[in-house]
Design an enzyme around this catalytic site. Sequence first.
Site, PDB file in Angstrom:
ATOM      1  N   ALA A 132       0.871  -1.174   0.000  1.00  0.00           N
ATOM      2  CA  ALA A 132       0.000   0.000   0.000  1.00  0.00           C
ATOM      3  C   ALA A 132       0.908   1.223   0.000  1.00  0.00           C
ATOM      4  O   ALA A 132       2.054   1.147   0.448  1.00  0.00           O
ATOM      5  CB  ALA A 132      -0.877  -0.008   1.243  1.00  0.00           C
ATOM      6  N   GLY A 189       0.683  -4.972   0.721  1.00  0.00           N
ATOM      7  CA  GLY A 189      -0.407  -5.021  -0.250  1.00  0.00           C
ATOM      8  C   GLY A 189      -0.011  -5.659  -1.583  1.00  0.00           C
ATOM      9  O   GLY A 189      -0.869  -6.183  -2.294  1.00  0.00           O
ATOM     10  N   GLU A 245      -0.365  -9.257  -0.953  1.00  0.00           N
ATOM     11  CA  GLU A 245      -1.803  -9.532  -0.882  1.00  0.00           C
ATOM     12  C   GLU A 245      -2.437  -9.555  -2.267  1.00  0.00           C
ATOM     13  O   GLU A 245      -3.328 -10.366  -2.551  1.00  0.00           O
ATOM     14  CB  GLU A 245      -2.492  -8.487   0.005  1.00  0.00           C
ATOM     15  CG  GLU A 245      -2.027  -8.575   1.452  1.00  0.00           C
ATOM     16  CD  GLU A 245      -2.569  -7.451   2.309  1.00  0.00           C
ATOM     17  OE1 GLU A 245      -2.098  -6.307   2.149  1.00  0.00           O
ATOM     18  OE2 GLU A 245      -3.483  -7.713   3.117  1.00  0.00           O
ATOM     19  N   GLU A 280       3.786  -5.238   7.442  1.00  0.00           N
ATOM     20  CA  GLU A 280       2.841  -4.313   8.079  1.00  0.00           C
ATOM     21  C   GLU A 280       3.130  -4.079   9.558  1.00  0.00           C
ATOM     22  O   GLU A 280       3.055  -2.942  10.029  1.00  0.00           O
ATOM     23  CB  GLU A 280       1.398  -4.817   7.909  1.00  0.00           C
ATOM     24  CG  GLU A 280       0.805  -4.523   6.539  1.00  0.00           C
ATOM     25  CD  GLU A 280       1.123  -5.564   5.482  1.00  0.00           C
ATOM     26  OE1 GLU A 280       2.008  -6.426   5.717  1.00  0.00           O
ATOM     27  OE2 GLU A 280       0.487  -5.517   4.419  1.00  0.00           O
TER      28      GLU A 280
END
Length: 263
Positions: A70, A116, A119, A139
């Site tokens: 992210a 992310g 993911e 994270e």
Amino acid sequence: HMDEYEFENLTIDQHGPLAVLTLNRPKALNALNSATFGEMSEALDLIVDNAEIGALIITGAGEKAFVAGADISELNGLDGVYAGREVALAGQDVMSQISNLPIPVIAAINGFALGGGFELALACDIRVASPRARLGLPEVTLGVIPGFGGTQRLPRLIGAGRALDLLLTARQISAEEALQMGVVNYLADEPLAKAREVAESIVKNGPIAISLVKEAVRRGLDTTLDAGCEIEADLFGMAVATADFQEGTGAFLAKRKPEFKGE
Ligand code: CAA
């Protein structure tokens, strides 16, 4: 034609029945910000509406990164429970849009797949990685947790024990270790070329059967074995009712190659 669509943070190209979606934000190692998620969602709609497309490959531009997570500068501005929850839900929506596509989706992991980015790869059906790729869920080093499905998809893929090790230590793993763990399916020096080869081998098969397989596995992972087997029987019945099934079984018996029409 799909190549005509203009996006800022990604490109989509079509090569016959294969579409390639390339995340392209060089200044942030292809990190996912909200604008990129919006574009991904639009691009996925275009791909699913294009009946010529039988498979999708997702990769990252450049040598260094698939997707570095992210966008941390965007995350840093978040304030409060609701804002955080909304960001997670918005990202999860796009990840689910990917995993719910009726066509196979292959991640060609050309470099870093972190947070992310990992993911995103997990939302794909099959993963091909460069031996130079590094994967991880950093994270917790940022005081946050994965928000785009990582705490859910990783344990379903490799089991809670191995997933918790990666989630809690936040360690980066090599592509080789990811292969051993079953996180990635193939290692290849040219992951995009290998992803194309895998995609080609899939699109030869009956397209309805392919989408029903995806649906059976996806829905089955959400339920008990008995309920999953019932889902399988329902979808098997749907497959048997297709012209492709007549074609596939008929071609086998006639000792010829099937020509599936997706009907
Ligand atoms: N968001 C925003 N910018 C990022 C970024 C990210 N996730 N990852 C890298 N960048 C930017 C860097 O800030 C840097 O920008 P500047 O050139 O303007 O300084 C540029 O991309 C190049 O990165 P580095 O200089 O850091 O490159 P490096 O080779 O030294 O390191 C790396 C590469 C190990 C991938 C490192 O960039 C890194 O650790 N990135 C962050 C990875 C990360 O923590 N991702 C998880 C994000 S949290 C998340 O994903 C939450 C969620 O699930 C919802």
